[in-house]
Design an enzyme around this catalytic site. Structure first.
Site, short mmCIF file in Angstrom:
data_model
loop_
_atom_site.label_atom_id
_atom_site.label_comp_id
_atom_site.label_asym_id
_atom_site.label_seq_id
_atom_site.Cartn_x
_atom_site.Cartn_y
_atom_site.Cartn_z
N ASP A 46 0.97 -1.15 0.01
CA ASP A 46 0.01 -0.18 0.06
C ASP A 46 0.80 1.25 0.05
O ASP A 46 0.50 2.48 -0.19
CB ASP A 46 -0.98 -0.03 1.26
N SER A 47 2.21 1.05 0.04
CA SER A 47 3.21 2.20 -0.13
C SER A 47 3.07 2.68 -1.69
O SER A 47 3.36 3.84 -2.01
CB SER A 47 4.66 1.69 -0.12
N ASP A 85 -1.48 -6.29 -0.54
CA ASP A 85 -1.19 -5.62 0.80
C ASP A 85 -2.58 -4.92 1.20
O ASP A 85 -2.98 -3.97 0.40
CB ASP A 85 -0.24 -4.49 0.75
N LYS A 115 -1.22 -9.19 2.91
CA LYS A 115 -0.54 -8.81 4.12
C LYS A 115 -1.42 -7.67 5.00
O LYS A 115 -2.04 -7.17 4.15
CB LYS A 115 0.69 -8.33 3.88
N GLU A 117 -1.57 -5.01 8.48
CA GLU A 117 -0.78 -4.52 9.71
C GLU A 117 -1.36 -4.85 11.01
O GLU A 117 -2.65 -4.91 11.10
CB GLU A 117 -0.67 -2.98 9.45
N GLU A 184 8.91 -4.15 10.75
CA GLU A 184 9.31 -2.68 10.28
C GLU A 184 9.67 -1.62 11.39
O GLU A 184 9.05 -1.55 12.59
CB GLU A 184 7.99 -1.96 9.36
O1 KIV Z 1 3.49 -1.02 1.77
C1 KIV Z 1 4.78 -1.49 1.83
O2 KIV Z 1 5.49 -1.26 0.91
C2 KIV Z 1 5.08 -2.27 2.97
C3 KIV Z 1 6.37 -2.71 3.17
C4 KIV Z 1 7.23 -1.39 3.36
C5 KIV Z 1 6.63 -3.62 4.06
O3 KIV Z 1 4.14 -2.65 3.52
#
Ligand code: KIV
Length: 264
Positions: A46-47, A85, A115, A117, A184
């Site tokens: 989600d970055s 994510d 993934k 959080e 992280e």
């Molecule tokens: O969204 C992302 O890129 C991440 C990584 C930094 C682990 O969650």
């Protein structure tokens, strides 16, 4: 024939001490780069909120945006495991909604897992996902989706209580059935302790060298944005400069009549 990396391959890598390489990818071309370079995991992070969509943080990313990019990464790759994510509020509000949203990554995008959080607060949701067959990667320590609550990005787990909380989260996530966990923004000594304690692989970012694997954001690794870079990032190629130089040359050649050459 190319065979996708599975959760069993990652478990075997942890056992044999072979480091796992994860990179973010947001489109089919980046997926092909990561795949051909030999990364085991492509994370459609989600970055993308910061790196692709131009937001200040990851919070505005929608489920539909994340699904669309995850499907592209799956199409562009052959071998690496593809992890979607889950964006902010696609899994926190209600367990059923979280379950349905997670399943969309597998059913509609061909992802190999998701993934999300959070530590112990997310256990009931994670347990349900794992029960129905969704591979889940955990993510603890610095949580970018909590940036407003935390008041910024900084190293977590520096004091004894915080470090204990993160270790307890890691153990609880493993017990809930996650196949791997991202650590992280935590001190290297803490990630060493967690990595030694867990039987599942840990993947670190800004968490020192002791994790079972590392993840980096592709846009940092290749300086794609040409702007701010986090302290932990190492630039392996300066794509921003290369692209600007190339496009500038194209501009000059169009303006001077040098391009296109000939009759077409
Ligand atoms: O969204 C992302 O890129 C991440 C990584 C930094 C682990 O969650």
């Amino acid at each position: 024939m190319d065979k996708r990396i599975t959760v069993r391959d990652l478990a075997a890598m942890k056992k044999s001490g072979q480091k796992i390489v994860m990179i973010t990818a947001y489109d089919a071309a980046q997926a092909r780069w990561g795949d051909e370079a030999g990364c085991q995991i492509l994370l459609v992070g989600d970055s993308m909120g910061n790196t692709v969509l131009g937001y200040d943080n990851t919070l505005p990313v929608t489920l539909e945006e994340s699904l669309s990019h995850t499907a592209a990464v799956r199409r562009g790759s052959k071998r690496a495991m593809v992890i979607g994510d889950m964006p902010f509020m696609s899994y926190q509000a209600a367990q059923d909604e979280a379950l349905h949203n997670a399943a969309r990554y597998l059913k509609e995008c061909g992802a190999d897992g998701v993934k999300l959080e959070g530590g112990r607060a997310m256990l009931p949701t994670i347990r349900r996902m794992v029960e129905v067959g969704i591979p889940v990667m955990g993510h603890i320590g610095l949580l970018p989706q909590s940036v407003l609550k935390d008041g910024g990005y900084y190293i977590h787990g520096r004091n004894t209580q915080e470090a204990k909380d993160i270790l307890d989260d890691a153990v609880a996530l493993q017990e809930a059935g996650v196949f791997s966990v991202v650590l992280e923004g935590i001190p290297a000594e803490l990630s060493r302790e967690i990595t030694a304690r867990l039987t599942i692989p840990t993947i670190g970012i800004a968490a020192g060298p002791h994790c079972d694997g590392q993840v980096q954001v592709i846009s940092d690794l290749l300086n794609m944005g040409g702007g701010y870079l986090p302290r932990h990032a190492k630039v392996y190629a300066d794509l921003s400069s290369i692209c600007i130089t190339a496009i500038r040359q194209y501009c000059q050649e169009v303006q001077s009549g040098q391009f296109p050459a000939g009759g077409n």
